[in-house]
Design a protein around this motif. Structure first.
Motif, PDB file in Angstrom:
ATOM      1  N   THR B 215      -6.384  -5.493   0.707  1.00 32.69           N
ATOM      2  CA  THR B 215      -6.770  -6.265   0.817  1.00 32.69           C
ATOM      3  C   THR B 215      -6.155  -6.512  -0.372  1.00 32.69           C
ATOM      4  N   GLY B 216      -5.867  -8.055  -1.110  1.00 32.67           N
ATOM      5  CA  GLY B 216      -5.538  -8.321  -1.644  1.00 32.67           C
ATOM      6  C   GLY B 216      -4.479  -9.627  -1.422  1.00 32.67           C
ATOM      7  N   SER B 217      -5.177 -11.136  -1.693  1.00 36.58           N
ATOM      8  CA  SER B 217      -3.816 -11.537  -1.608  1.00 36.58           C
ATOM      9  C   SER B 217      -2.576 -12.006  -2.219  1.00 36.58           C
ATOM     10  N   GLU B 218      -2.411 -10.637  -3.175  1.00 37.78           N
ATOM     11  CA  GLU B 218      -0.663 -11.301  -3.707  1.00 37.78           C
ATOM     12  C   GLU B 218      -0.139 -10.544  -2.486  1.00 37.78           C
ATOM     13  N   LEU B 219      -0.415 -10.378  -1.837  1.00 39.81           N
ATOM     14  CA  LEU B 219       0.211  -8.903  -0.555  1.00 39.81           C
ATOM     15  C   LEU B 219       1.201  -9.270   0.478  1.00 39.81           C
ATOM     16  N   VAL B 220       2.068  -8.978   0.710  1.00 35.55           N
ATOM     17  CA  VAL B 220       3.332  -9.119   1.582  1.00 35.55           C
ATOM     18  C   VAL B 220       3.168  -7.852   2.611  1.00 35.55           C
ATOM     19  N   GLN B 221       4.092  -8.340   3.944  1.00 37.61           N
ATOM     20  CA  GLN B 221       4.411  -7.282   4.738  1.00 37.61           C
ATOM     21  C   GLN B 221       5.596  -6.569   4.832  1.00 37.61           C
ATOM     22  N   PRO B 222       6.248  -5.530   4.265  1.00 36.38           N
ATOM     23  CA  PRO B 222       7.125  -5.238   4.263  1.00 36.38           C
ATOM     24  C   PRO B 222       8.467  -6.239   5.122  1.00 36.38           C
ATOM     25  N   ASP B 223       9.457  -6.604   4.895  1.00 40.71           N
ATOM     26  CA  ASP B 223      10.095  -7.705   5.257  1.00 40.71           C
ATOM     27  C   ASP B 223       9.838  -8.914   5.395  1.00 40.71           C
ATOM     28  N   GLU B 224       8.600  -9.099   5.040  1.00 41.05           N
ATOM     29  CA  GLU B 224       8.633 -10.386   4.441  1.00 41.05           C
ATOM     30  C   GLU B 224       9.735 -11.018   3.706  1.00 41.05           C
ATOM     31  N   GLU B 225       9.782 -12.621   3.101  1.00 38.97           N
ATOM     32  CA  GLU B 225       9.937 -12.593   1.648  1.00 38.97           C
ATOM     33  C   GLU B 225       8.871 -12.625   0.653  1.00 38.97           C
ATOM     34  N   LEU B 226       8.828 -12.051  -0.352  1.00 36.14           N
ATOM     35  CA  LEU B 226       7.517 -12.194  -1.761  1.00 36.14           C
ATOM     36  C   LEU B 226       8.382 -13.617  -1.724  1.00 36.14           C
ATOM     37  N   ALA B 227       7.160 -14.544  -2.305  1.00 33.02           N
ATOM     38  CA  ALA B 227       7.150 -15.909  -3.218  1.00 33.02           C
ATOM     39  C   ALA B 227       6.273 -15.129  -4.700  1.00 33.02           C
ATOM     40  N   GLY B 228       5.927 -16.209  -5.749  1.00 35.02           N
ATOM     41  CA  GLY B 228       6.081 -16.037  -7.397  1.00 35.02           C
ATOM     42  C   GLY B 228       4.707 -15.268  -6.950  1.00 35.02           C
ATOM     43  N   GLY B 229       4.604 -14.108  -7.727  1.00 35.89           N
ATOM     44  CA  GLY B 229       3.203 -12.821  -7.846  1.00 35.89           C
ATOM     45  C   GLY B 229       2.553 -12.633  -7.074  1.00 35.89           C
ATOM     46  N   GLN B 230       3.874 -12.603  -5.506  1.00 35.25           N
ATOM     47  CA  GLN B 230       3.853 -11.617  -4.322  1.00 35.25           C
ATOM     48  C   GLN B 230       4.500 -10.549  -4.624  1.00 35.25           C
ATOM     49  N   ILE B 231       3.685  -8.897  -3.710  1.00 36.11           N
ATOM     50  CA  ILE B 231       4.243  -7.906  -3.829  1.00 36.11           C
ATOM     51  C   ILE B 231       4.026  -7.084  -2.619  1.00 36.11           C
ATOM     52  N   TYR B 232       4.833  -6.123  -2.194  1.00 33.21           N
ATOM     53  CA  TYR B 232       4.547  -5.527  -0.972  1.00 33.21           C
ATOM     54  C   TYR B 232       3.265  -4.852  -0.569  1.00 33.21           C
ATOM     55  N   ASP B 233       3.340  -5.177   0.467  1.00 39.15           N
ATOM     56  CA  ASP B 233       1.884  -4.025   0.767  1.00 39.15           C
ATOM     57  C   ASP B 233       2.277  -2.702   0.575  1.00 39.15           C
ATOM     58  N   SER B 234       1.634  -1.492  -0.320  1.00 37.24           N
ATOM     59  CA  SER B 234       1.934  -0.403   0.803  1.00 37.24           C
ATOM     60  C   SER B 234       0.858   0.330   0.351  1.00 37.24           C
ATOM     61  N   ASN B 235       0.029   0.458  -0.073  1.00 36.46           N
ATOM     62  CA  ASN B 235      -1.358   1.235   0.612  1.00 36.46           C
ATOM     63  C   ASN B 235      -1.656   0.640   2.138  1.00 36.46           C
ATOM     64  N   SER B 236      -1.543   0.509   2.553  1.00 40.82           N
ATOM     65  CA  SER B 236      -2.252   0.215   3.771  1.00 40.82           C
ATOM     66  C   SER B 236      -0.056   1.981   4.424  1.00 40.82           C
ATOM     67  N   PHE B 237       0.383   1.060   4.406  1.00 41.71           N
ATOM     68  CA  PHE B 237       1.125   2.126   4.766  1.00 41.71           C
ATOM     69  C   PHE B 237       0.860   4.133   4.260  1.00 41.71           C
ATOM     70  N   ALA B 238       1.282   3.921   2.720  1.00 42.56           N
ATOM     71  CA  ALA B 238       0.378   5.080   2.991  1.00 42.56           C
ATOM     72  C   ALA B 238      -0.225   5.578   3.166  1.00 42.56           C
ATOM     73  N   LEU B 239      -1.669   4.951   2.978  1.00 37.98           N
ATOM     74  CA  LEU B 239      -3.156   6.067   3.239  1.00 37.98           C
ATOM     75  C   LEU B 239      -3.167   6.399   4.759  1.00 37.98           C
ATOM     76  N   THR B 240      -2.846   5.627   5.387  1.00 39.53           N
ATOM     77  CA  THR B 240      -2.196   5.609   6.579  1.00 39.53           C
ATOM     78  C   THR B 240      -1.605   6.731   7.635  1.00 39.53           C
ATOM     79  N   ALA B 241      -1.057   6.783   7.123  1.00 38.74           N
ATOM     80  CA  ALA B 241       0.357   8.381   6.996  1.00 38.74           C
ATOM     81  C   ALA B 241      -0.691   9.268   6.353  1.00 38.74           C
TER      82      ALA B 241
END
Lengths: 440, 440
Positions: B215-241
């Motif tokens: 969860t988090g409005s700042e999260l963007v999926q990998p391979d998409e463009e980051l806008a200001g204040g945004q970061i990539y979602d890594s938790n959903s990938f790491a914890l699924t693995a």
């Protein structure tokens, strides 16, 4: 792929375990890399060095829920003499560029939100009155329940240093840094990093597709009725499970009858989905050993470099073995003996390293250790053959389970190790230090 | 499932790591068993003791390719004075009841084929002329190439004892024996045994289905463009693995925005496929911590025993944590903090044991060991909190990688261990013996 043996060959040469393994590992090559979605690449080996495209964090951001302030405004603040600041609004995670913090002002800021221009540090909400005017608070009220808290005034009870509770841009990794080296195995933390730097796909060596085929006219599938002279097919199940365990995508083909033409057709049908073929049975010196019959001469009709060679190994169990390649893509094929214990031991010694080599792993073998043999009587072993007995390992000791018979599946199911009796030993006394392969 | 906490509760109680874990493990129950196909049960825990229904081998059979003979007929045989026997036909594996071996007769027999009535032992083909009349042979010619070899005469050059090269019925396991105990984890050798005794399906606790939602409005999926204040979602990938790594079937739901109603709907939508829900983010003291907002009061509307409690743990990273159950099936839910390192460490400490408990495993924790701290300077740790620093373990020593910051994903990706700094330590000097969690 070539199966030209580096050693003296032919039906009469007795191959050592090491020679056979060396020939397999010299022949099998890592699979060509492909681009996979991040989660599909779990457990796979990275092919390229990965460089960080954008610094992490990409911007200065707050490590706490609190208030973004100017340091001078909170200098000397205490519970008795709090600094009172005008709250100009919220900076939530994902927001940027909306607020500018001037003298005497504070922005309410959430963990991960960008530090707004003008602010120099973050004061945790627990050091403030949260805008409620009633002393230190434990946290903020939800925005949806108390929208007014984004405005008004906040009392700050402690000073803070410049950059306090601020995570600097690039403090995790800098653009241009090496994120991961080629050869890295992708586990959850490596997947975390790849996602964090925006990589949704990655080039890896894929998991090999391994087709496991058991052969034998005596074999019946579990849950069916046994007629006279029949037994249940267990090899195709055991080796499919073992192939998965080694990292492969495994397909089970159960119990092809002992007819060379049937078998050859069955194998050719499977090649389309095989990076590696594994068969069990039909490799010994009997008149119905159709794997040998079907595959011993495939090289004649195939392209140069193709062919399966059948060998005798100085090994117990697992003396008869076939290895080579087959079909237009020179798909490697390991033909294992049919006795359940022989096929399982052969898998661990030869097929598992082949699978892991296909994956591009460098650590392809089961771990080994030394252990003290615990037994009632000496182990006996045929001279000139390396024997692999089933055992249980614990705390530096290993105890044999079951005997040497290659049909003893029940004992195999209680074992977690293989006891290695070298070629030159005919007897191993209790208390001897022995090599042990840990089956993990 | 109850979330009634056995300890003092409420917002103010600071839970220890052990108390929180104890509460989770006291609440989460192993999944109900289901009958699965053998290969689908790989890695699962057996629920029932398994009894052998039919002895293995089911009949006396040959351990060699050779000739089934009567012992008296080969007594005293030698290369100079071979025993000459009439070959009455072949017994291949899978055949039964076709031949009867009388005095002066032999049946050509293949490995695994039933010993025909009248025969008392098997002479390996290498001890015979294979019917060719030209001295000892290395093997049989294929039946399809030399069908005449199933008849004629065979010269036997060595005597053999009764039952030589015969595997007795029941010599592996006897009908009525215990094959496997309830609680056994099904690896390849156990699957081999189950197949060998004819079990095509088996009752096990299934792999839990784990839904991982970031969860988090700042999260963007990998391979998409980051806008200001945004970061990539890594938790959903790491914890699924990580969930897969722990044995679960994991479903990733990436990046739900920070809105309580949206989040609640998203969670409810996922419950149908979840044996366990894991969320990341939104559990701290901020005004946008919507996981807390959405779930803190679900018990009010749900059935008794349901509800998610949000806690502060005496732990770094990972202070804010939520745990409870949700929905009509009281699906357990762990709400982890959103910082990548916090969520990963929390997963290892709390979610992994929960997954393994759902599977019915008893060994639910990562292995720990002791190691000597190798570092340039003392480690510092906040008093009263158990700290888990990332490190690399090798040969009895552990070296920290990166700092304590919970945003340091790059360092996490180089770690293979967690260094545990106990609650009462504020500083740990190089050379100190420390506890280490091996991430494997």
């Amino acid at each position: 792929m070539s199966t030209a043996a580096p050693h003296a060959t032919g039906q009469d040469h007795l191959w050592s375990v090491d020679e056979h393994l060396e020939d397999i590992l010299a022949t099998v090559r890592p699979l060509e890399p492909i681009e996979l979605n991040l989660l599909d690449a779990q457990g796979c080996v990275l092919v390229d060095d990965i460089t960080v495209p954008v610094s992490l964090p990409p911007f200065d951001n707050s490590s706490m829920d609190g208030y973004a302030v100017r340091v001078a405004d909170v200098a000397g603040a205490s519970e008795e003499f709090p600094a009172v600041l005008d709250v100009i609004g919220d900076v939530a995670a994902g927001q940027a560029g909306l607020l500018q913090v001037g003298p005497g002002q504070a922005a309410r800021i959430m963990t991960g939100a960008p530090l707004p221009p003008g602010a120099e540090a973050v004061v945790p909400v627990e050091w403030t009155d949260g805008g409620l005017g009633e002393g230190p608070v434990a946290g903020m009220r939800a925005r949806s329940l108390a929208p007014e808290a984004a405005d008004g005034q906040v009392r700050v009870y402690r000073p803070c240093a410049a950059r306090a509770h601020v995570r600097a841009k690039g403090s995790d990794v800098q653009a241009g840094d090496r994120a991961l080296d080629a050869g890295t195995i992708l586990g959850p933390p490596q997947i975390a990093l790849l996602a964090a730097i925006g990589r949704g796909t990655v080039r890896v060596r894929p998991r090999p597709r391994v087709v496991v085929m058991s052969t034998g006219s005596e074999l019946v599938q579990p849950d069916e009725e046994l007629a006279g002279g029949q037994i249940y097919d267990s090899n195709s199940f055991a080796l499919t499970a073992a192939a998965r365990d080694a990292g492969a995508i495994a397909y089970r083909v159960g119990a092809v009858a002992d007819d060379a033409e049937t078998l050859r057709t069955a194998i050719e049908d499977q090649l389309v989905r095989a990076d590696l073929m594994v068969t069990t049975g039909g490799v010994s010196v009997g008149a119905y050993d159709v794997v040998k019959e079907a595959l011993a001469h495939v090289a004649d009709e195939d392209e140069p470099g193709s062919g399966v060679e059948f060998r005798k190994l100085a090994m117990q169990p697992g003396k008869p073995q076939g290895f080579g390649s087959i079909g237009p893509d020179h798909t490697p094929l390991l033909a294992l003996p049919g006795n359940p214990v022989s096929s399982y031991v052969s898998f661990e010694l030869f097929v598992r390293p082949a699978i892991r080599t296909l994956m591009g792993l460098t650590d392809v073998h089961r771990p080994t250790t030394r252990a003290t043999l615990t037994a009632d009587k000496p182990l006996t072993s045929p001279k000139g053959r390396r024997q692999f007995l089933r055992g249980r390992y614990a705390d530096g000791t290993v105890t044999p389970v079951g005997g040497a018979g290659s049909h003893l599946v029940a004992a195999l199911a209680r074992a977690d190790a293989l006891i290695v009796v070298p070629e030159d030993a005919e007897s191993v006394a209790p208390g001897t230090d022995v090599e042990v392969v840990l089956l993990g």
